[in-house]
Write an enzyme that holds these catalytic residues in place. Structure first.
Site, PDB file in Angstrom:
ATOM      1  CB  CYS A 210    -111.369 107.739 -27.024  1.00  0.00           C
ATOM      2  SG  CYS A 210    -111.805 107.560 -25.274  1.00  0.00           S
ATOM      3  CB  CYS A 213    -115.989 106.168 -25.969  1.00  0.00           C
ATOM      4  SG  CYS A 213    -115.140 107.517 -26.844  1.00  0.00           S
ATOM      5  CB  ILE A 317    -110.768  85.862 -31.607  1.00  0.00           C
ATOM      6  CG1 ILE A 317    -110.064  85.918 -30.251  1.00  0.00           C
ATOM      7  CG2 ILE A 317    -109.971  85.038 -32.599  1.00  0.00           C
ATOM      8  CD1 ILE A 317    -110.026  84.566 -29.540  1.00  0.00           C
ATOM      9  CD  GLU A 350    -117.833  83.096 -39.263  1.00  0.00           C
ATOM     10  OE1 GLU A 350    -117.774  83.788 -40.280  1.00  0.00           O
ATOM     11  OE2 GLU A 350    -118.624  83.311 -38.328  1.00  0.00           O
ATOM     12  CB  SER A 363    -100.684  76.525 -29.267  1.00  0.00           C
ATOM     13  OG  SER A 363     -99.943  76.502 -28.071  1.00  0.00           O
ATOM     14  CE  LYS A 432     -94.548  79.083 -22.779  1.00  0.00           C
ATOM     15  NZ  LYS A 432     -93.320  79.858 -22.524  1.00  0.00           N
TER      16      LYS A 432
END
Length: 458
Positions: A210, A213, A317, A350, A363, A432
């Protein structure tokens, strides 16, 4: 790799973000320029009655990749796919990042002499053509960039002994990626790595999730029923950013434990060195979403420790694959630094960074620093840049070194630039302006009260 005893939900590496214009997994961008890949050949039809080699675990065979090229691949495991009623083999392409490991049908392995000879003949022709081309040397920096882009795996010999030992242990634990794909929202996504879903969920070839959730299910029927019952239309927690159809939610791992654990299991499918998943309470999660009439659809996220002894502003991330190469990775990076600015601190992701993480962070750092250097007039130190951007001095130095804009003089690093050099770099597609930037006016956030007290005492 994070220490095994660390209380981290997502603390092992930073990965899963692809910069705009950078190749995604499986795409081959060569330093030498585009060329016909070795072993690209349509599979010939074996002679009638021609015997096949028996597939054995641990042995190496030629295997046809999704791009129709043939590569040596080690067979790691076999299974019967009950959902599709066929035998499959889990293969690792020798010399390639484990992200590209996959389950394949038997017909993608060269198990007859006819097929093996055809592939070998095509490879020899390619190598002959390559030998006739003029030799071209590449610099160490070019090789590093080439290896990062093409997912070339470091050998154990290239690592220090401690890293090599940890890598071998990690590889043994996470060797087989049982969950091959997931269905979430409107997307069916191929998994990149092993993820420790509990019990028999972790052995299913496909899971349904889902998107609101993040509950995971083994069967499509259960998934369809859940969609009719689920009341969620956005992540839990507090919305702290909204501009147009872009929204960010702050979710405390202590307050929403199940959601954050499910998020970590989802993320591990696309992150290699993420080792801890269930102790989410020490972390805060920032969920990036795209909003429409149906709800807020998860795009990616980053997490950070509530108290980081190492000064990290990101623990983990990820941009989900369907949303990569659209600017969301750099948006998440920029967002983490906006929070650091409000905390009046400097921060760094990290370590270690993944290959894709390195590309995106380098970048982003380059663009931020080049923009400042282009417009600034007067004397500027590395410490000044750090205070202006919340990027650590070490990250600034390494970035400026990659741009040939810093020199070591009389015991310290000195910025050495010309307007022409800055403009030349800014013209590069690599540096850019990101397509999506953070509008600080739309950010409704303040540091936690205990951090505000610390800041007032400084």
């Amino acid at each position: 790799m994070a220490a095994q005893g660390a209380t981290a939900a997502v603390a092992a590496t930073t990965s899963g973000i692809v910069g705009e214009g950078e190749p995604g997994p499986g795409e081959n961008t060569s330093v030498e320029g585009p060329a016909r890949s070795p072993g690209r050949v349509s599979p010939p039809t074996p002679a009638r009655g021609e015997p096949e080699v028996t597939v054995e675990i641990g042995e190496t065979y030629l295997c046809r990749r999704p791009d129709s090229t043939w590569h040596s691949a080690e067979v790691i495991q076999s299974r019967v796919n009950d959902q599709e009623g066929r035998e499959e083999f889990y293969v690792h392409y020798v010399g390639f990042n484990r992200r590209l490991d996959e389950w394949v049908d038997k017909n993608r392995l060269a198990l007859t002499k006819t097929v093996k000879d055809a592939v070998q003949k095509n490879s020899e022709k390619y190598l002959s053509e390559l030998a006739e081309q003029p030799e071209r040397k590449i610099t160490r920096n070019q090789k590093r960039k080439h290896d990062e882009i093409n997912h070339v795996q470091k050998t154990y010999a290239e690592m220090d002994p401690t890293t090599a030992a940890l890598e071998k242990e990690h590889e043994a634990i996470t060797k087989v990626k049982y969950v091959d794909k997931i269905h979430i929202g409107n997307y069916e996504i191929d998994a990149w790595y092993f993820s420790p879903f509990p019990e028999d969920y972790g052995k299913q070839p496909k899971l349904w999730l889902c998107e609101y959730c993040l509950k995971y299910m083994k069967f499509e029927k259960s998934y369809r029923f859940h969609l009719g019952q689920c009341q969620w239309r956005q992540p839990p927690g507090k919305e702290i950013y909204r501009k147009s159809n872009i929204s960010v939610y702050e979710v405390d791992g202590k307050d929403h434990k199940i959601y954050c654990q499910n998020l970590c299991l989802l993320a591990k499918l696309f992150l290699d060195h993420k080792t801890l998943y269930f102790d989410v309470e020490p972390f805060v999660f920032y969920i990036l979403t795209e909003v429409d009439r149906q709800g807020a659809h998860i795009v990616g996220y980053f997490s950070k420790e509530k108290e980081s002894p190492d000064g990290n502003n990101v623990a983990c991330i990820l941009t989900l694959p369907p949303y990569q190469r659209r600017g969301y990775g750099k948006f998440l990076i920029a967002f983490s630094y906006e929070l650091s600015k409000l905390e009046s601190t400097v921060g760094s992701p990290e370590k270690p960074l993944s290959d894709l993480g390195k590309l995106s962070y380098r970048s982003y750092w380059s663009w931020v620093l080049l923009e400042i250097l282009r417009d600034f007039r007067g004397t500027l130190s590395i410490k000044d840049l750090s205070q202006m951007t919340s990027i650590t001095q070490n990250d600034i130095i390494s970035t400026l070194q990659s741009l040939n804009m810093v020199k070591y003089w009389k015991g310290q690093h000195v910025i050495c630039v010309t307007p022409k050099l800055v403009e030349e770099h800014l013209k590069s597609a690599q540096y850019k302006k990101p397509p999506i930037t953070v509008d600080s006016v739309c950010l409704k956030w303040a540091p936690p009260k205990h951090k505000q007290v610390k800041l007032s005492k400084k």
